[in-house]
Enzyme design. Structure first.
Site, PDB file in Angstrom:
ATOM      1  N   ASN A   1       1.466  -1.363  -0.044  1.00 15.67           N
ATOM      2  CA  ASN A   1      -0.107  -0.095   0.255  1.00 15.67           C
ATOM      3  C   ASN A   1       0.896   1.119  -0.225  1.00 15.67           C
ATOM      4  O   ASN A   1       1.754   1.237   0.624  1.00 15.67           O
ATOM      5  CB  ASN A   1      -0.447   0.037   1.459  1.00 15.67           C
ATOM      6  CG  ASN A   1      -1.924   1.298   1.425  1.00 15.67           C
ATOM      7  OD1 ASN A   1      -1.668   1.795   0.897  1.00 15.67           O
ATOM      8  ND2 ASN A   1      -2.361   1.483   2.524  1.00 15.67           N
ATOM      9  N   TRP A   2       1.580   1.998  -1.002  1.00 19.99           N
ATOM     10  CA  TRP A   2       1.653   2.561  -1.392  1.00 19.99           C
ATOM     11  C   TRP A   2       1.252   4.516  -0.844  1.00 19.99           C
ATOM     12  O   TRP A   2       2.523   4.862  -0.154  1.00 19.99           O
ATOM     13  CB  TRP A   2       2.236   3.353  -2.783  1.00 19.99           C
ATOM     14  CG  TRP A   2       3.031   2.183  -4.255  1.00 19.99           C
ATOM     15  CD1 TRP A   2       3.161   0.809  -2.974  1.00 19.99           C
ATOM     16  CD2 TRP A   2       3.036   2.626  -4.387  1.00 19.99           C
ATOM     17  NE1 TRP A   2       4.116  -0.455  -4.515  1.00 19.99           N
ATOM     18  CE2 TRP A   2       4.010   1.247  -5.450  1.00 19.99           C
ATOM     19  CE3 TRP A   2       3.131   3.721  -6.027  1.00 19.99           C
ATOM     20  CZ2 TRP A   2       4.481   1.044  -6.631  1.00 19.99           C
ATOM     21  CZ3 TRP A   2       3.395   3.490  -6.979  1.00 19.99           C
ATOM     22  CH2 TRP A   2       4.905   2.408  -7.532  1.00 19.99           C
ATOM     23  N   LYS A   3       0.222   4.251  -0.255  1.00 22.78           N
ATOM     24  CA  LYS A   3      -0.647   5.462   0.032  1.00 22.78           C
ATOM     25  C   LYS A   3      -0.120   6.825  -0.755  1.00 22.78           C
ATOM     26  O   LYS A   3      -0.578   6.269  -2.039  1.00 22.78           O
ATOM     27  CB  LYS A   3      -0.273   5.723   1.515  1.00 22.78           C
ATOM     28  CG  LYS A   3      -0.181   4.126   2.908  1.00 22.78           C
ATOM     29  CD  LYS A   3      -0.384   4.460   4.040  1.00 22.78           C
ATOM     30  CE  LYS A   3       0.080   3.632   4.338  1.00 22.78           C
ATOM     31  NZ  LYS A   3      -0.241   3.911   6.319  1.00 22.78           N
TER      32      LYS A   3
ATOM     33  N   HIS B   1      -9.482   0.177   4.968  1.00 18.63           N
ATOM     34  CA  HIS B   1      -8.360   1.359   5.509  1.00 18.63           C
ATOM     35  C   HIS B   1      -8.667   1.650   6.863  1.00 18.63           C
ATOM     36  O   HIS B   1      -9.572   2.915   6.387  1.00 18.63           O
ATOM     37  CB  HIS B   1      -7.164   1.541   4.685  1.00 18.63           C
ATOM     38  CG  HIS B   1      -6.090   1.408   5.289  1.00 18.63           C
ATOM     39  ND1 HIS B   1      -5.100   2.557   6.083  1.00 18.63           N
ATOM     40  CD2 HIS B   1      -4.853   0.620   5.375  1.00 18.63           C
ATOM     41  CE1 HIS B   1      -4.452   3.056   6.132  1.00 18.63           C
ATOM     42  NE2 HIS B   1      -3.668   1.188   5.400  1.00 18.63           N
TER      43      HIS B   1
ATOM     44  N   GLU C   1      -7.282   4.317   7.858  1.00 19.77           N
ATOM     45  CA  GLU C   1      -7.130   5.711   7.225  1.00 19.77           C
ATOM     46  C   GLU C   1      -7.916   6.376   7.252  1.00 19.77           C
ATOM     47  O   GLU C   1      -9.017   7.442   7.487  1.00 19.77           O
ATOM     48  CB  GLU C   1      -5.548   6.424   6.516  1.00 19.77           C
ATOM     49  CG  GLU C   1      -4.493   5.932   7.836  1.00 19.77           C
ATOM     50  CD  GLU C   1      -3.321   5.126   6.794  1.00 19.77           C
ATOM     51  OE1 GLU C   1      -3.078   5.452   4.944  1.00 19.77           O
ATOM     52  OE2 GLU C   1      -2.327   5.085   6.906  1.00 19.77           O
TER      53      GLU C   1
ATOM     54  N   GLU D   1      -5.394  -5.202  10.276  1.00 15.10           N
ATOM     55  CA  GLU D   1      -4.760  -4.379  10.426  1.00 15.10           C
ATOM     56  C   GLU D   1      -4.370  -3.836  11.822  1.00 15.10           C
ATOM     57  O   GLU D   1      -5.942  -2.305  11.862  1.00 15.10           O
ATOM     58  CB  GLU D   1      -4.484  -3.304   9.711  1.00 15.10           C
ATOM     59  CG  GLU D   1      -4.366  -3.679   8.598  1.00 15.10           C
ATOM     60  CD  GLU D   1      -4.253  -2.827   7.430  1.00 15.10           C
ATOM     61  OE1 GLU D   1      -2.950  -2.763   7.069  1.00 15.10           O
ATOM     62  OE2 GLU D   1      -4.550  -1.968   6.964  1.00 15.10           O
TER      63      GLU D   1
ATOM     64  N   GLY E   1       1.963   1.912  11.221  1.00 14.89           N
ATOM     65  CA  GLY E   1       2.532   3.264  10.650  1.00 14.89           C
ATOM     66  C   GLY E   1       3.644   3.609  11.706  1.00 14.89           C
ATOM     67  O   GLY E   1       4.642   4.740  11.924  1.00 14.89           O
TER      68      GLY E   1
ATOM     69  N   SER F   1       3.193  -2.372  10.324  1.00 12.19           N
ATOM     70  CA  SER F   1       4.891  -2.568  10.626  1.00 12.19           C
ATOM     71  C   SER F   1       5.039  -3.379  10.452  1.00 12.19           C
ATOM     72  O   SER F   1       6.179  -4.632  11.150  1.00 12.19           O
ATOM     73  CB  SER F   1       4.484  -1.658  12.018  1.00 12.19           C
ATOM     74  OG  SER F   1       4.249  -0.660  12.301  1.00 12.19           O
TER      75      SER F   1
ATOM     76  N   GLY G   1       2.394  -1.364   4.292  1.00  7.33           N
ATOM     77  CA  GLY G   1       2.586   0.501   4.116  1.00  7.33           C
ATOM     78  C   GLY G   1       3.883   0.845   3.697  1.00  7.33           C
ATOM     79  O   GLY G   1       4.300   0.720   3.282  1.00  7.33           O
ATOM     80  N   GLY G   2       4.499   0.976   4.485  1.00  6.53           N
ATOM     81  CA  GLY G   2       6.029   2.036   4.464  1.00  6.53           C
ATOM     82  C   GLY G   2       7.053   0.772   3.908  1.00  6.53           C
ATOM     83  O   GLY G   2       8.519   1.595   2.847  1.00  6.53           O
TER      84      GLY G   2
END
Ligand code: PEP
Length: 253
Positions: A9-11, A98, A100, A170, A176, A216, A237-238
């Site tokens: 997930n590049w966001k 998600h 967010e 999640e 994150g 994470s 993610g990251g």
């Protein structure tokens, strides 16, 4: 046997050129390192989707997904993107629910149910996210909270429809933050969710549903997480923004 999936997930990150470079590197490594049994899904921001799909082409095992979609079929909804548009150039997954989007864009269970319907109606696969806040985890009501998210947004589906859904657990407190759920905590929740699916759809459907862990995950902890029997992959993610890290996670099975 259920599918092993690692989705990146590049966001809201990466310029056009950075996205092209990351995609090329991942596709090349996936081929060179003969990864076969894990499906990789790249989920860039909307403007990247078409060029990323062009680069991925028909590479077996590598798919492209969106991070969101409209709950509407088509029409006067300025700024929205329909699943029909996404499907028309080969996008095959959509991340939904998600945390967010739930938090910053106030997406609720009812809206998410409508988005799930749209995704399935156009033959795409929803990666449906669920998870609890730290407050809920500390109160000890995390399992019922997460089960309720699935019930509210997915349990209107027929068994046939549901069998196309991928779940991503999640925990919000791990996204994150650098604070990963332990492999045992992930396993405990994944097993509880699979039990919840079995009570609604039966053992066979529950056993073939892929449940991914997100929060994470990185090359250092992926092996332990993926070693658990009910963890079928990851939503990353990251660490999905660095080709080597991402591929190392994929190779952790
Ligand atoms: C995510 O946002 O889906 C996620 C898992 O992020 P990170 O890996 O950065 O915690």
């Amino acid at each position: 046997m259920r599918k092993k999936i690692v989705a990146g997930n590049w966001k809201m990150n990466l310029t056009f050129e950075e996205g092209q470079q990351l995609t090329s590197e991942i596709v090349q490594m996936y081929k060179d390192e003969a990864i076969q049994e894990v499906i990789v899904v790249l989920n860039p921001p909307f403007p990247h989707l078409y060029p990323v799909k062009k680069l991925v082409g028909d590479t077996p095992g590598v798919a492209v997904g969106a991070q969101n979609c409209s709950d509407k079929e088509s029409g006067a909804f300025t700024g929205e993107v329909s699943t029909k548009i996404l499907a028309s150039f080969g996008v095959s997954y959509v991340i939904l629910g998600h945390s967010e989007r739930r938090e910053y864009f106030k997406e609720d269970n009812t809206l998410l149910a409508a988005k799930v319907n749209q995704v399935l109606a156009h033959g795409l696969t929803p990666i449906f996210c669920c998870g609890e806040s730290l407050e809920i985890r500390e109160a000890g009501t995390h399992e019922e909270t997460v089960k309720a998210q699935l019930t509210a947004s997915l349990f209107h589906l027929s068994p046939e429809e549901f069998s196309k859904v991928v779940i991503a657990y999640e925990p919000i407190w791990a996204i994150g933050t650098g604070k990963t759920a332990t492999a045992d905590q992930a396993q405990e929740m994944h097993a509880a969710l699979r039990g919840h699916l079995a009570s609604k759809y039966g053992q066979a459907v529950a056993a073939q549903t892929s449940i991914l862990y997100g929060g994470s995950a990185n090359p250092g902890n992926a092996k332990e997480l993926f070693g658990k029997p009910d963890v079928d992959g990851g939503l990353i993610g990251g660490a999905s923004l660095k080709s080597r890290d991402f591929i190392e996670i994929v190779k952790s099975f």
